[in-house]
Scaffold this active site. Sequence first.
Site, mmCIF file in Angstrom:
data_model
loop_
_atom_site.group_PDB
_atom_site.id
_atom_site.type_symbol
_atom_site.label_atom_id
_atom_site.label_comp_id
_atom_site.label_asym_id
_atom_site.label_seq_id
_atom_site.Cartn_x
_atom_site.Cartn_y
_atom_site.Cartn_z
ATOM 1 N N THR A 110 7.094 -16.289 8.117
ATOM 2 C CA THR A 110 5.614 -16.252 7.444
ATOM 3 C C THR A 110 5.724 -17.065 6.079
ATOM 4 O OG1 THR A 110 4.132 -14.725 6.342
ATOM 5 C CG2 THR A 110 6.396 -14.069 6.302
ATOM 6 N N ASP A 111 4.538 -17.543 5.714
ATOM 7 C CA ASP A 111 4.365 -18.338 4.603
ATOM 8 C C ASP A 111 4.720 -17.107 3.363
ATOM 9 O OD1 ASP A 111 2.090 -17.000 5.687
ATOM 10 O OD2 ASP A 111 0.941 -17.436 3.856
ATOM 11 N N TYR A 132 7.543 -7.114 2.479
ATOM 12 C CA TYR A 132 7.467 -7.749 3.579
ATOM 13 C C TYR A 132 7.891 -9.212 3.542
ATOM 14 C CZ TYR A 132 4.870 -10.457 7.116
ATOM 15 O OH TYR A 132 4.670 -11.505 8.254
ATOM 16 N N LYS A 186 11.305 -10.382 5.801
ATOM 17 C CA LYS A 186 11.205 -11.500 6.797
ATOM 18 C C LYS A 186 12.174 -12.642 6.631
ATOM 19 C CE LYS A 186 8.670 -12.037 9.922
ATOM 20 N NZ LYS A 186 8.732 -11.487 11.230
ATOM 21 N N VAL A 242 0.200 -11.793 18.597
ATOM 22 C CA VAL A 242 0.792 -13.025 19.270
ATOM 23 C C VAL A 242 1.715 -12.607 20.624
ATOM 24 C CG1 VAL A 242 2.932 -14.376 18.974
ATOM 25 C CG2 VAL A 242 1.384 -14.096 16.882
ATOM 26 N N TYR A 293 9.359 -15.262 14.718
ATOM 27 C CA TYR A 293 8.302 -15.724 13.887
ATOM 28 C C TYR A 293 8.670 -15.270 12.335
ATOM 29 C CZ TYR A 293 6.394 -16.698 18.443
ATOM 30 O OH TYR A 293 6.323 -17.133 19.859
ATOM 31 N N ALA A 295 6.979 -6.945 14.676
ATOM 32 C CA ALA A 295 7.439 -7.009 13.314
ATOM 33 C C ALA A 295 6.648 -5.957 12.884
ATOM 34 C CB ALA A 295 7.057 -8.473 12.765
HETATM 35 N N1 LIG Z 1 -0.320 -11.296 11.109
HETATM 36 C C1 LIG Z 1 -0.236 -12.459 10.604
HETATM 37 O O1 LIG Z 1 -1.199 -12.551 9.579
HETATM 38 C C2 LIG Z 1 1.091 -13.027 10.519
HETATM 39 C C3 LIG Z 1 1.938 -12.877 11.159
HETATM 40 N N2 LIG Z 1 3.302 -13.369 11.136
HETATM 41 C C4 LIG Z 1 4.558 -13.075 12.023
HETATM 42 O O2 LIG Z 1 4.060 -13.320 13.215
HETATM 43 C C5 LIG Z 1 4.585 -12.402 14.475
HETATM 44 C C6 LIG Z 1 3.641 -11.805 14.958
HETATM 45 O O3 LIG Z 1 2.638 -11.163 14.002
HETATM 46 P P1 LIG Z 1 1.293 -10.442 14.710
HETATM 47 O O4 LIG Z 1 1.146 -10.681 16.252
HETATM 48 O O5 LIG Z 1 0.224 -10.671 13.844
HETATM 49 O O6 LIG Z 1 1.685 -8.970 14.597
HETATM 50 P P2 LIG Z 1 0.885 -7.633 14.939
HETATM 51 O O7 LIG Z 1 0.941 -6.798 13.744
HETATM 52 O O8 LIG Z 1 -0.346 -7.881 15.679
HETATM 53 O O9 LIG Z 1 2.093 -6.892 16.025
HETATM 54 C C7 LIG Z 1 3.396 -6.427 15.536
HETATM 55 C C8 LIG Z 1 3.987 -5.873 16.875
HETATM 56 O O10 LIG Z 1 5.408 -5.494 16.436
HETATM 57 C C9 LIG Z 1 5.342 -4.134 16.836
HETATM 58 N N3 LIG Z 1 6.308 -3.299 16.021
HETATM 59 C C10 LIG Z 1 6.127 -2.769 15.152
HETATM 60 N N4 LIG Z 1 6.970 -1.807 14.500
HETATM 61 C C11 LIG Z 1 7.839 -1.784 15.559
HETATM 62 C C12 LIG Z 1 9.066 -1.105 15.877
HETATM 63 N N5 LIG Z 1 9.375 -0.329 14.910
HETATM 64 N N6 LIG Z 1 9.623 -1.463 16.906
HETATM 65 C C13 LIG Z 1 8.956 -2.057 18.039
HETATM 66 N N7 LIG Z 1 7.991 -2.913 17.996
HETATM 67 C C14 LIG Z 1 7.345 -2.745 16.593
HETATM 68 C C15 LIG Z 1 3.934 -3.589 17.127
HETATM 69 O O11 LIG Z 1 4.018 -2.575 18.100
HETATM 70 P P3 LIG Z 1 3.175 -1.340 18.022
HETATM 71 O O12 LIG Z 1 1.802 -1.597 17.806
HETATM 72 O O13 LIG Z 1 3.548 -0.534 19.203
HETATM 73 O O14 LIG Z 1 3.972 -0.520 16.803
HETATM 74 C C16 LIG Z 1 3.161 -4.830 17.358
HETATM 75 O O15 LIG Z 1 3.176 -4.882 18.535
HETATM 76 C C17 LIG Z 1 5.268 -11.494 13.311
HETATM 77 O O16 LIG Z 1 6.851 -11.732 13.256
HETATM 78 C C18 LIG Z 1 4.769 -11.635 11.897
HETATM 79 O O17 LIG Z 1 5.535 -11.253 10.804
HETATM 80 C C19 LIG Z 1 3.537 -14.569 10.434
HETATM 81 C C20 LIG Z 1 2.331 -14.896 9.479
HETATM 82 C C21 LIG Z 1 1.023 -14.230 9.719
HETATM 83 C C1 LIG Z 2 -10.199 -6.845 2.740
HETATM 84 C C2 LIG Z 2 -10.037 -7.688 1.602
HETATM 85 C C3 LIG Z 2 -8.837 -8.436 1.310
HETATM 86 N N1 LIG Z 2 -8.953 -9.567 0.368
HETATM 87 C C4 LIG Z 2 -7.723 -10.041 -0.055
HETATM 88 C C5 LIG Z 2 -6.544 -9.475 -0.138
HETATM 89 C C6 LIG Z 2 -5.549 -10.399 0.186
HETATM 90 O O1 LIG Z 2 -5.207 -10.998 -0.975
HETATM 91 C C7 LIG Z 2 -6.015 -11.448 1.099
HETATM 92 C C8 LIG Z 2 -5.735 -11.198 2.573
HETATM 93 O O2 LIG Z 2 -5.835 -9.758 2.948
HETATM 94 P P1 LIG Z 2 -5.051 -9.060 4.167
HETATM 95 O O3 LIG Z 2 -4.404 -8.010 3.303
HETATM 96 O O4 LIG Z 2 -6.109 -8.824 5.183
HETATM 97 O O5 LIG Z 2 -4.274 -10.135 4.558
HETATM 98 P P2 LIG Z 2 -2.638 -10.079 4.806
HETATM 99 O O6 LIG Z 2 -2.223 -8.622 5.606
HETATM 100 O O7 LIG Z 2 -1.844 -10.064 3.520
HETATM 101 O O8 LIG Z 2 -2.264 -11.303 5.647
HETATM 102 C C9 LIG Z 2 -1.042 -11.665 6.008
HETATM 103 O O9 LIG Z 2 -0.330 -10.766 7.049
HETATM 104 C C10 LIG Z 2 0.893 -11.190 6.984
HETATM 105 C C11 LIG Z 2 1.708 -10.393 8.026
HETATM 106 C C12 LIG Z 2 1.348 -12.568 6.788
HETATM 107 O O10 LIG Z 2 2.572 -12.929 7.302
HETATM 108 C C13 LIG Z 2 0.763 -13.654 6.210
HETATM 109 O O11 LIG Z 2 0.697 -14.952 6.827
HETATM 110 C C14 LIG Z 2 -0.751 -13.068 6.090
HETATM 111 O O12 LIG Z 2 -1.506 -13.213 7.073
HETATM 112 O O13 LIG Z 2 -7.477 -11.227 1.063
HETATM 113 C C15 LIG Z 2 -10.392 -9.455 -0.536
HETATM 114 O O14 LIG Z 2 -10.038 -10.278 -1.507
HETATM 115 N N2 LIG Z 2 -11.014 -8.784 -0.371
HETATM 116 C C16 LIG Z 2 -11.227 -7.822 0.617
HETATM 117 O O15 LIG Z 2 -12.194 -7.190 0.986
#
Ligand SMILES: NC(=O)C1=CN([C@@H]2O[C@H](COP(=O)(O)OP(=O)(O)OC[C@H]3O[C@@H](n4cnc5c(N)ncnc54)[C@H](OP(=O)(O)O)[C@@H]3O)[C@@H](O)[C@H]2O)C=CC1
Ligand SMILES: Cc1cn([C@H]2C[C@H](O)[C@@H](COP(=O)(O)OP(=O)(O)O[C@H]3O[C@@H](C)C(=O)[C@@H](O)[C@H]3O)O2)c(=O)[nH]c1=O
Length: 298
Positions: free
Chosen positions: A104-105, A128, A132, A12, A102, A63
Site C-alpha cells: 500500500t501507499d 496498518y 504492510k 481484489v 499486495y 489482508a
Molecule cells: N482497500 C484498499 O484501499 C487498499 C488495499 N490494498 C491492499 O490490497 C490487498 C487487497 O485489498 P482489498 O481487496 O481492498 O481488501 P478487502 O478488505 O476487500 O479484503 C481483504 C480480504 O482479506 C481477508 N482477511 C482478513 N482477515 C483475514 C484473516 N485473518 N485470514 C484470512 N483472510 C483474511 C478478508 O476475508 P474475510 O472477509 O473473510 O475476513 C477479505 O477477503 C491487501 O493486501 C490490501 O492491503 C492496498 C492499497 C489500498
Molecule cells: C468517511 C469519510 C472519510 N474521510 C477521510 C478519512 C480518511 O482520511 C480518508 C479516507 O477514508 P477511509 O478511511 O475510507 O479510507 P482508508 O480506509 O484510509 O483507505 C485506505 O485503505 C487502506 C486499506 C489502503 O491501503 C489505502 O491505500 C487507502 O485506500 O477520507 C473524510 O474526510 N470524510 C468522510 O466522511
Amino acid sequence: MKILLLGKNGQVGWELQRSLAPLGEVIALGSDSVQWCGNFLDLAGIDATVRAIAPDVIVNAAAYTAVDKAESDADACATVNAKAPGVLAAVAAETGALLVHYSTDYVFDGSGEAPRDETAPTGPLSVYGSTKLDGEQAIVRSGCQYLIFRTSWVYAARGGNFAKTMLRLAGERDRLSVVADQIGAPTGAELIADVTAHAIRSTRAQPELSGIYHLAAAGETSWHGYASYVIDVARQAGVPVKVANEAIAAVGSEAFPAPAARPKNSRLDTAKLQAAFSLTLPEWQRGVARMLSEILEK
Ligand SMILES: NC(=O)C1=CN([C@@H]2O[C@H](COP(=O)(O)OP(=O)(O)OC[C@H]3O[C@@H](n4cnc5c(N)ncnc54)[C@H](OP(=O)(O)O)[C@@H]3O)[C@@H](O)[C@H]2O)C=CC1
Ligand SMILES: Cc1cn([C@H]2C[C@H](O)[C@@H](COP(=O)(O)OP(=O)(O)O[C@H]3O[C@@H](C)C(=O)[C@@H](O)[C@H]3O)O2)c(=O)[nH]c1=O
Ligand SMILES: [Mg+2]
C-alpha cells in the site's frame, strides 16, 4: 499452472477469481474456507495448507485492511499482514513457487508532493502501514520469487470502499466534510486483477521481472475531489442525493480526526511497472465511472 488464491472474497480477491482463471487451475480460499485452512491467524494451518496444495503460484489478496481499527488491534493486524505473508514466502522459497502479494501507499510518510518510486524511503504513519511494510520485507528477505504490487485507494463494485461510503452519506446528509489535503489515485480492483494476471504470465516466462511494483491508476485527486466526482456522477445518473456539491466541505486532515494518521502525499510513480510489463495505466476517473455505472444501474 496451479494457482492458490488467498483472500478470494475481498475487493481484489473477488476480481482475481475472474482474471486468474485463464492461467490454469485456481484453488481459491477465503478466511471461512473449511476444506483447507484459509485463516491467516492460524499460521500453522496456513503453512500446512500451502504445502499440501503445492501451488506453482500463490496469490495473496488477504489482508487486515481496517486502517483505524488496526490502531487498537495491532497483534491481529501484524499476524495477518506481516507474519502470514512471511509463512507464505518461506514455503515459496522452499518450493520455488512464485508469490504474488499486495501492499500500500500507506508504507510512505506522505511528505512532499513528488510521486514515490519503488526505491523511495518508506516511513509508515499507522499500524496498518507498518504491518504492510513488515510483510513486504519478510517476503523480500525470504529469497522467494515474488511480485509485490503497492497500490492505493482501492475500490470495487463489490465490497466496502470510500466511494460507496460517500454515496451512502450523500443520500443521508445535506452536508459532508471531506479531507482535501491527502492526494492519491483511486485504483480499481478490476485493473489490479487484470495487471496481476498479465504480470504473472510474463514473470513465469522471465523470472528476472520479479520485484516490487507501484500499481495505481493515472492522475491524482484528493479524497474531497474523489467524493465530489462520485456524488456528481451519481446525481447525473438520477440517483437522489441530499447533499449539494457546494455542501461538500473541503477540510484539512486535522478537521477529520481518526485513530490512524494517513499520508498526505499518496502519489505513486508507476513508470517501472508500465515499462516492465508494457502497460499503460488508465486515468482514475475511467475506472470509477465504470464502477459507478455498475452499482447505480442496478
Ligand atoms: N482497500 C484498499 O484501499 C487498499 C488495499 N490494498 C491492499 O490490497 C490487498 C487487497 O485489498 P482489498 O481487496 O481492498 O481488501 P478487502 O478488505 O476487500 O479484503 C481483504 C480480504 O482479506 C481477508 N482477511 C482478513 N482477515 C483475514 C484473516 N485473518 N485470514 C484470512 N483472510 C483474511 C478478508 O476475508 P474475510 O472477509 O473473510 O475476513 C477479505 O477477503 C491487501 O493486501 C490490501 O492491503 C492496498 C492499497 C489500498
Ligand atoms: C468517511 C469519510 C472519510 N474521510 C477521510 C478519512 C480518511 O482520511 C480518508 C479516507 O477514508 P477511509 O478511511 O475510507 O479510507 P482508508 O480506509 O484510509 O483507505 C485506505 O485503505 C487502506 C486499506 C489502503 O491501503 C489505502 O491505500 C487507502 O485506500 O477520507 C473524510 O474526510 N470524510 C468522510 O466522511
Ligand atoms: Mg478503509
